[in-house]
Structures are given as structure tokens and as C-alpha cells.
Design a protein around this motif. Sequence first.
Motif, short mmCIF file in Angstrom:
data_model
loop_
_atom_site.label_atom_id
_atom_site.label_comp_id
_atom_site.label_asym_id
_atom_site.label_seq_id
_atom_site.Cartn_x
_atom_site.Cartn_y
_atom_site.Cartn_z
N PHE A 112 -3.16 23.36 13.92
CA PHE A 112 -3.14 22.05 13.28
C PHE A 112 -4.37 21.90 12.38
O PHE A 112 -5.35 22.61 12.52
CB PHE A 112 -3.15 20.93 14.33
N MET A 113 -4.29 20.95 11.47
CA MET A 113 -5.41 20.68 10.59
C MET A 113 -5.53 19.16 10.40
O MET A 113 -4.53 18.46 10.41
CB MET A 113 -5.14 21.35 9.24
N GLY A 114 -6.77 18.71 10.30
CA GLY A 114 -7.01 17.30 9.98
C GLY A 114 -7.74 17.20 8.66
O GLY A 114 -7.96 18.21 7.97
N ILE A 115 -8.08 16.00 8.29
CA ILE A 115 -8.82 15.77 7.04
C ILE A 115 -9.98 14.83 7.35
O ILE A 115 -9.80 13.81 8.02
CB ILE A 115 -7.90 15.13 5.96
N GLU A 116 -11.15 15.19 6.89
CA GLU A 116 -12.31 14.31 7.07
C GLU A 116 -11.99 12.95 6.42
O GLU A 116 -11.56 12.89 5.27
CB GLU A 116 -13.53 14.94 6.39
N GLY A 117 -12.15 11.89 7.21
CA GLY A 117 -11.77 10.57 6.71
C GLY A 117 -10.37 10.18 7.18
O GLY A 117 -9.96 9.04 7.04
N GLY A 118 -9.65 11.17 7.74
CA GLY A 118 -8.32 10.90 8.28
C GLY A 118 -7.21 11.48 7.43
O GLY A 118 -7.36 11.55 6.20
N VAL A 119 -6.12 11.90 8.07
CA VAL A 119 -4.99 12.39 7.26
C VAL A 119 -4.37 11.24 6.48
O VAL A 119 -3.63 11.45 5.53
CB VAL A 119 -3.90 13.16 8.07
N GLY A 120 -4.72 10.02 6.87
CA GLY A 120 -4.29 8.86 6.09
C GLY A 120 -4.84 8.86 4.68
O GLY A 120 -4.35 8.13 3.81
N THR A 121 -5.85 9.68 4.43
CA THR A 121 -6.37 9.75 3.06
C THR A 121 -5.54 10.68 2.18
O THR A 121 -5.69 10.67 0.95
CB THR A 121 -7.85 10.22 3.03
N LEU A 122 -4.65 11.49 2.82
CA LEU A 122 -3.82 12.40 2.01
C LEU A 122 -2.93 11.65 1.01
O LEU A 122 -2.96 11.96 -0.19
CB LEU A 122 -2.99 13.31 2.93
N PRO A 123 -2.15 10.65 1.46
CA PRO A 123 -1.32 9.95 0.46
C PRO A 123 -2.15 9.25 -0.62
O PRO A 123 -1.69 9.17 -1.77
CB PRO A 123 -0.52 8.93 1.29
N LEU A 124 -3.35 8.81 -0.27
CA LEU A 124 -4.19 8.16 -1.29
C LEU A 124 -4.55 9.18 -2.37
O LEU A 124 -4.51 8.88 -3.57
CB LEU A 124 -5.46 7.59 -0.65
N ALA A 125 -4.89 10.40 -1.91
CA ALA A 125 -5.26 11.43 -2.89
C ALA A 125 -4.05 11.88 -3.70
O ALA A 125 -4.16 12.15 -4.90
CB ALA A 125 -5.89 12.62 -2.15
N VAL A 126 -2.88 11.95 -3.04
CA VAL A 126 -1.67 12.35 -3.79
C VAL A 126 -1.35 11.26 -4.82
O VAL A 126 -1.01 11.56 -5.97
CB VAL A 126 -0.47 12.60 -2.85
N GLY A 158 -2.45 5.83 12.07
CA GLY A 158 -1.07 6.34 12.14
C GLY A 158 -1.16 7.83 12.47
O GLY A 158 -1.94 8.23 13.34
N ALA A 159 -0.37 8.64 11.77
CA ALA A 159 -0.41 10.09 11.99
C ALA A 159 -1.84 10.59 11.82
O ALA A 159 -2.60 10.05 11.01
CB ALA A 159 0.51 10.78 10.98
N ARG A 182 0.84 -1.20 0.00
CA ARG A 182 0.00 0.00 0.00
C ARG A 182 0.87 1.25 0.00
O ARG A 182 2.05 1.18 0.39
CB ARG A 182 -0.91 0.01 1.24
N VAL A 183 0.28 2.37 -0.40
CA VAL A 183 1.00 3.64 -0.31
C VAL A 183 0.68 4.29 1.03
O VAL A 183 -0.29 3.93 1.69
CB VAL A 183 0.61 4.60 -1.46
N GLY A 184 1.50 5.26 1.45
CA GLY A 184 1.16 6.05 2.64
C GLY A 184 2.15 5.94 3.78
O GLY A 184 2.24 6.85 4.60
N GLY A 185 2.87 4.83 3.90
CA GLY A 185 3.83 4.68 5.00
C GLY A 185 3.17 4.89 6.35
O GLY A 185 2.20 4.21 6.68
N LYS A 186 3.66 5.88 7.10
CA LYS A 186 3.15 6.11 8.46
C LYS A 186 1.78 6.78 8.47
O LYS A 186 1.24 7.06 9.54
CB LYS A 186 4.12 6.99 9.24
N LEU A 187 1.24 7.08 7.31
CA LEU A 187 -0.13 7.60 7.23
C LEU A 187 -1.02 6.44 6.82
O LEU A 187 -0.82 5.85 5.75
CB LEU A 187 -0.21 8.75 6.21
N LEU A 188 -1.98 6.12 7.68
CA LEU A 188 -2.77 4.90 7.46
C LEU A 188 -4.21 5.10 7.92
O LEU A 188 -4.49 5.13 9.12
CB LEU A 188 -2.12 3.74 8.25
N PRO A 189 -5.13 5.23 6.97
CA PRO A 189 -6.53 5.33 7.37
C PRO A 189 -7.06 3.94 7.71
O PRO A 189 -6.61 2.95 7.13
CB PRO A 189 -7.21 5.89 6.12
N GLY A 190 -7.97 3.87 8.66
CA GLY A 190 -8.50 2.57 9.03
C GLY A 190 -9.91 2.71 9.58
O GLY A 190 -10.59 3.73 9.34
#
Length: 476
Positions: free
Chosen positions: A220-234, A61-62, A43-51
Motif C-alpha cells: 500500500f501507499m499513502g500520501i503526505e497530507g493524506g490521500v485526500g490530497t490526490l483529487p485536489l492535485a488531479v 475518508g479513504a 468540493r472535488v474528491g468524493g470519498k477522498l477527503l483531507p481534513g
Amino acid sequence: MSGSHTGAEQRVVVVGAGIAGLAAAHRLLGRGARVTVLEASERVGGKLLPGEIAGARVDLGAESMLARRPEAVALAREVGLTDRLRPPATATASLWTRDALRPMPKGHVMGVPGTAAALAGVLSDEGLARIGQDAELPRTEVGDDVAVGAYVAARLGREVVDRLVEPLLGGVYAGDAYRISMRSAVPQLFQAARTHTSLTEGVREIQARAATAQQTGPVFMGIEGGVGTLPLAVAESVRARGGEIRTGTPVTELRREPAGGWRVVTGERELRADAVVVAVPAPAAARLLRAEAPGAAAELAGIEYASMALITLAYRRAETDLPAGSGFLVPPVDGRTIKASTFASHKWGWIDEENPDLTVLRTSVGRHGETEILGRDDAGLVEVSRHDLKAATGLDATPVATRVTRWQDGLPQYPVGHHARVSRVREHLAALPGLAVCGAAYDGVGIPACIASAYDAADQIHGEVPHDVRDVTATR
Ligand SMILES: Cc1cc2nc3c(=O)[nH]c(=O)nc-3n(C[C@H](O)[C@H](O)[C@H](O)COP(=O)(O)OP(=O)(O)OC[C@H]3O[C@@H](n4cnc5c(N)ncnc54)[C@H](O)[C@@H]3O)c2cc1C
């Protein structure tokens, strides 16, 4: 990827699809390069992990991004997440210290106050009185670098370090304040220590500058669905720009080609590239660089990591009565097992709204050098979390679901001298055209710092390959 290519495109392989590798790929594609990202895991994302826990979307993760520097929030916007950016619903937090949850003081820089009064309620009377000595003590030299804990304790007393600096730094680095580099981890304080005799005076000046700059908006800022969704979008955006991402593809070797460029070995296959961005943790980078940059590899192999575990717990809301605020930090000196708890349902409005019948929170355990606690099985980690949560907040309900996420070697440590080590790595690599490194091991572990290092790496290799050289390769 191997073979000839047309046009002036630079062919780049990015090793590692954590946020740093993905950000580098995104940047390079924006500059017209042809990019392949190779990721060892599935999977992509490393330490960023939505669950997910008990049907609730959470980060495993973060979970939050510093918004006072631009890179993470700007990247989220660039990849279409503008409408999903969410500030924390509450900015209040606590310290669980001296047997009580106490409001986290405001008005400090990584735990160092501008005035003793700012720490009232957290420190003992003696601890507060000791802060006053900072104004009278002669200068404390910091030299090229100094441990945050040693310096702050010399100026303001150990209690400030043990009760405030340590848990705050520990929350970011999972490290030890008496080892962590002030220059690398809290450069603002390092600068203040260089220019001021009194540290509290230096902090007041930092605060005055921040007030003049009128830094507004959430820290600070978060993302709806988790910051783990950031690498998925990138990753999605990388693919949309024509980039390729191959998961399940560990890179095992990097070799310079006699005619220039790089050979990237992954198991049975090999790829050719004009340039390579190495965006993997330091031990993996050391292995990849051993053949062509042994000096850099030796330096990277010396970077230590801390392991930790996050224990996520979901409770029936009707049975849960947590104190207000986003959670609490625990100073190690208080001798508890957990080092922090985040009340996710309080902190993130979207978790609260999506799960009105649940209360979701998490605890974290594990600091650098602390191996015993992580030897426990998942049930054991849930048990110590419940024990400490009950002692801190009175929470005695039975969770409806629990989830343990282990982050073996999750966070690089920045001890005194880290800055110099990173400079030596870069000096070694300067001799190798078309190679750059980025990620959490170098200039900061936070998401924005990782993205910034990725952009630097991308710019470095992009600028390095002059057009005529690329045109020559293109016509070969
Ligand atoms: C539990 C935890 C909580 C955190 N919380 C926060 C937070 O709230 N906010 C914040 O800003 N930061 C937080 N951090 C820090 C931040 O998440 C990380 O520092 C950052 O995500 C690291 O990104 P990276 O791309 O440098 O590395 P990584 O995320 O480690 O990505 C590196 C990638 O390289 C891959 N790889 C390794 N070897 C190879 C190989 N040989 N070939 C190909 N691929 C390879 C790995 O599989 C991985 O996917 C947290 C970290 C942890 C561990």
C-alpha cells in the motif's frame, strides 16, 4: 461549452468529480479533448477527503492506495505528488478476536491461507484442523459466480471465513462475506477455485507466482497530507491542461441530441457535448440514464450501498500507550461494535512527525444492512469507539478532540452476480455512442480500480468519435 467549436477537439462533459471523474478528465485532456467536469457538491474528491483534527492533517475518508496495481501511484506521480508518496511506517496489524489482539497472519489471499499453520494463533484448534479437509474434499463447483463466504466455508470451514475473510473483506466493502461475489471481489481466488480442487493448493500457487514475479515494495501507499490530497492535485492538473471544473453543479438530466452528441442539463443551464462520462455512484447514474437507457438505469438502481462512519480521535501522546502496529480489524462474529481501528500516528510517519505531542487514531462502524449503530449521534459513536478501544487496547485517556465523518451510502456492494449485472449495464450502453460510465460501482471499489475504470471510459468514448465526424461538427 454550447455552440460551435473549432479544430478537431472532442467536447466531453464528465459528471462527478470523485477520483474516477477527475482521472477520466485528466486522461481525456491528455488526448486533446475539451473537458468540463460537473460536480454536484461544493468540493472535488468524493470519498477522498483531507481534513484536520486538533491541528493535525488527516484523511477523513479513504486513506491508503493499493500499490500492487499501478494506476493510483502512477496518477499521483503524474500530477506532481512523487515527493509526497509515503509507504506505511509499519506493515504489522492485528485482529481483535477471541478477547485478545492477535497478530494478523501473513501468507494468505484475502484471509485464505496456503497452509493451516499460517492461521495459528487466530483460529481455534478445531478451526485449524478443519482446514486440512480442503485437501481431501471433492471439488466444490463455483459456476458463474459464488459467494466468497459460502465457498471458503465449504472448503476450509466457517472459522476461516468468520475470523479472517469476513473482517478483511468487510474492511474493503463494508459488506457480508456470505453475500459478496468471489468473482468480482477476489478474482484471484475465483480463478484458483476454477482451476483447482483444493483451494489451499490454489492459494499456494498464487503465492508462488507472486514470489516468481518478485513483487517487491510496499503493498500500500499513502500520501503526505493524506490521500485526500490526490483529487485536489488531479483537479489542479486538469485545470492546468485547460479543463474546467464546476462544483455546486448537479446534473439532473442527460439527453441525446437528434443530430448526435448529448445535452447535459444542470438546473437552469444546458451544455452540449460530443460525449459524456458518467462518474457518479450507481443510484445517481440510474437517475441520469433513466430517459435514454432505461435498461441500464434499472440495473444500476439495483446496486446496493453500505453506509459507515469514521470516528477520528486525537489524544495527548503522553497519555496514550497503544500496542505496536497500524491497528486492528474486528470479526463481526466477536460481537463488538467497531469493525476496525487504524492507529494513524503509527501507520503514517508523516502524521507522527508532524504531531509529536499527539496520537491520532480512528475507528470505523457500519456494515451493509447495519442501520441501528449509525442512528446514534456523534457523541454516541465516540462513546462506543472509546469503549471498544479500551477493551481492545486498554486505552482509557480522554481524547483532546474527536471528529465523526459519516459516509452515507459510501460503498457499493458486489453480491454474487455483480459481474453479470455490470456486463448487462455495458450491453445496454453499447447502443449509445458517446456515453461511458466509470467509478466504484463497476469493476472494483478501491482507488486504483476506480482510476482504471475511468481510463477505460475515457478511451472508450475517445476512440468512438472518428476524426471526420468531429471535423464536420467543428465546421458547423
Ligand atoms: C469511508 C471510506 C473509506 C475508504 N477507504 C479506502 C481506502 O483506504 N483505499 C481505497 O482504495 N479505497 C477506499 N474507499 C473506496 C474509495 O474511496 C471509493 O470507492 C472511491 O473513492 C470512489 O470514487 P468515485 O469517483 O467512483 O466516486 P465518488 O467518490 O463517490 O465520487 C462521485 C462524485 O459524483 C458526485 N455526484 C453525484 N451525483 C452527481 C450529479 N447528479 N451531478 C454531478 N455530480 C454528482 C458526488 O458528489 C461525488 O463527488 C473508501 C470508501 C469509503 C466510503
